[in-house]
Write an enzyme that holds these catalytic residues in place. Structure first.
Site, PDB file in Angstrom:
ATOM      1  N   ARG A 121      -3.629 -14.168   5.149  1.00 48.57           N
ATOM      2  CA  ARG A 121      -2.659 -13.176   5.649  1.00 48.57           C
ATOM      3  C   ARG A 121      -2.796 -13.035   7.165  1.00 48.57           C
ATOM      4  O   ARG A 121      -1.798 -12.955   7.884  1.00 48.57           O
ATOM      5  CB  ARG A 121      -2.903 -11.851   4.938  1.00 48.57           C
ATOM      6  CG  ARG A 121      -2.023 -10.687   5.374  1.00 48.57           C
ATOM      7  CD  ARG A 121      -2.262  -9.529   4.413  1.00 48.57           C
ATOM      8  NE  ARG A 121      -2.013  -8.227   5.007  1.00 48.57           N
ATOM      9  CZ  ARG A 121      -0.833  -7.611   4.999  1.00 48.57           C
ATOM     10  NH1 ARG A 121       0.210  -8.202   4.454  1.00 48.57           N
ATOM     11  NH2 ARG A 121      -0.694  -6.410   5.536  1.00 48.57           N
TER      12      ARG A 121
ATOM     13  N   LYS B 174       0.835  -1.194   0.000  1.00 47.57           N
ATOM     14  CA  LYS B 174       0.000   0.000   0.000  1.00 47.57           C
ATOM     15  C   LYS B 174       0.873   1.248   0.000  1.00 47.57           C
ATOM     16  O   LYS B 174       1.909   1.295   0.652  1.00 47.57           O
ATOM     17  CB  LYS B 174      -0.914   0.008   1.225  1.00 47.57           C
ATOM     18  CG  LYS B 174      -2.081  -0.970   1.136  1.00 47.57           C
ATOM     19  CD  LYS B 174      -3.024  -0.780   2.305  1.00 47.57           C
ATOM     20  CE  LYS B 174      -4.259  -1.675   2.167  1.00 47.57           C
ATOM     21  NZ  LYS B 174      -5.192  -1.477   3.303  1.00 47.57           N
TER      22      LYS B 174
END
Length: 317
Positions: free
Chosen positions: A265, A194
């Site tokens: 994750r 990100k």
């Protein structure tokens, strides 16, 4: 018949400032197009409310002179539109971010946006898979009975192996290029996460084997700068395909709806923590900007410990 002109939601000086802010988010903050689009949508809704609230499109001075009652009225209006607390908090955060940008440009501070507290969010803990279930999800043999081409099953397993074995987001796994392929002998992988932030994650042997198995079977030749994972026709692989693969696996393994690719994750972080992993190291592996974001996994680990205790201890019932 000509289309009606768009409704003006901001005076020209405020509209121009908003355009500069969006450019700042995209260029200087290097936010993804989808994130910039979400900010744009939320701030446009805020300005549209102010247009109705004030009876005319707001300008720069109106933002600086907002009162807490104006902000509360905005939140109440959005709540009546059906927005949930998390979406309301996001809308308020977008308005605050825009106001901070205006303040940096010298247009005055909007204290009201900071003074009003957002809605209380219900705490939602990540829902990791068990180690056994996570391993099965990332194993191509789990889906061997499906009428799918072997290379597609190997591809899906490789992507899911990266999510669980390296803690990658789907977007990060599908953003890998052929030259980035983590193969045997490669002990780390550079990932762009990100905000275009780069981080290095270790590559364990099962992940490297899953990627190698996929590359042995894939029928398309890929240049070094082309996507590592491709769709059935050779184009870039859509995240939706991996989500559908996970949906099939949920049915085959009897997993809950919370078992998504992103849950792998969560599983990566929770299982590392349960094996004595250092919280700061896990933060770096996940690419979290703040340690507080990673600390939620300590609560997951504690809740799982209590679940096992309640199920197994003879005096727990």
């Amino acid at each position: 018949m000509t289309a009606a002109p768009p409704v003006l939601v901001a005076a020209p000086n405020l509209a121009a400032a908003k355009a500069r802010w969006l450019a700042y988010l995209a260029v200087e903050r290097r936010m993804s197009p989808k994130t910039v689009e979400a900010y744009d949508r939320d701030v446009t809704a805020f300005l549209r409310f102010l247009t109705s609230h004030f009876g005319e499109p707001p300008d720069l001075d109106d933002i600086a002179s907002l009162a807490p009652r104006d902000v509360r009225a905005f939140l109440a209006a959005r709540r009546s539109d059906g927005l949930k607390p998390r979406s309301l908090m996001r809308a308020l955060a977008a308005a605050r971010a825009f106001a901070r940008f205006l303040e940096r440009e010298g247009h005055g501070a909007s204290a009201a946006l900071s003074a009003v507290r957002g809605p209380k969010l219900p705490q939602s803990l990540p829902k990791p898979l068990s180690p056994e279930a996570a391993r099965k999800v990332a194993d191509a043999d789990t889906r061997s009975g499906e009428a799918r081409e072997p290379w597609i099953l190997a591809r899906d397993a490789a992507v899911l192996a990266l999510c669980y074995g390296a803690g990658l987001r789907i977007s990060e796994a599908l953003g890998l290029l052929r030259k980035d392929a983590p193969l045997a002998g490669c002990d780390s992988l550079t990932v762009i996460g990100k905000g275009q932030k780069m981080r290095s994650v270790p590559v364990i042997a099962p992940v490297a084997r899953a990627v190698e198995d996929y590359l042995k079977l894939v029928p398309y030749k890929m240049g070094p700068d082309e996507p590592l994972f491709v769709g059935a026709r050779g184009g870039p692989l859509s995240p939706r395909i991996i989500q559908l693969a996970m949906q099939h696996l949920r049915g085959a393994l009897g997993l809950p709806d919370s078992a998504t690719p992103h849950a792998l994750r969560h599983s990566f972080a929770t299982h590392l923590l349960g094996r004595g992993g250092d919280l700061r190291s896990i933060q770096e592996l996940l690419g979290h900007a703040s340690l507080s974001t990673t600390q939620i996994y300590t609560k997951v680990d504690a809740s799982e410990l209590m679940r096992v205790y309640q199920a197994a201890h003879p005096r727990a019932r």
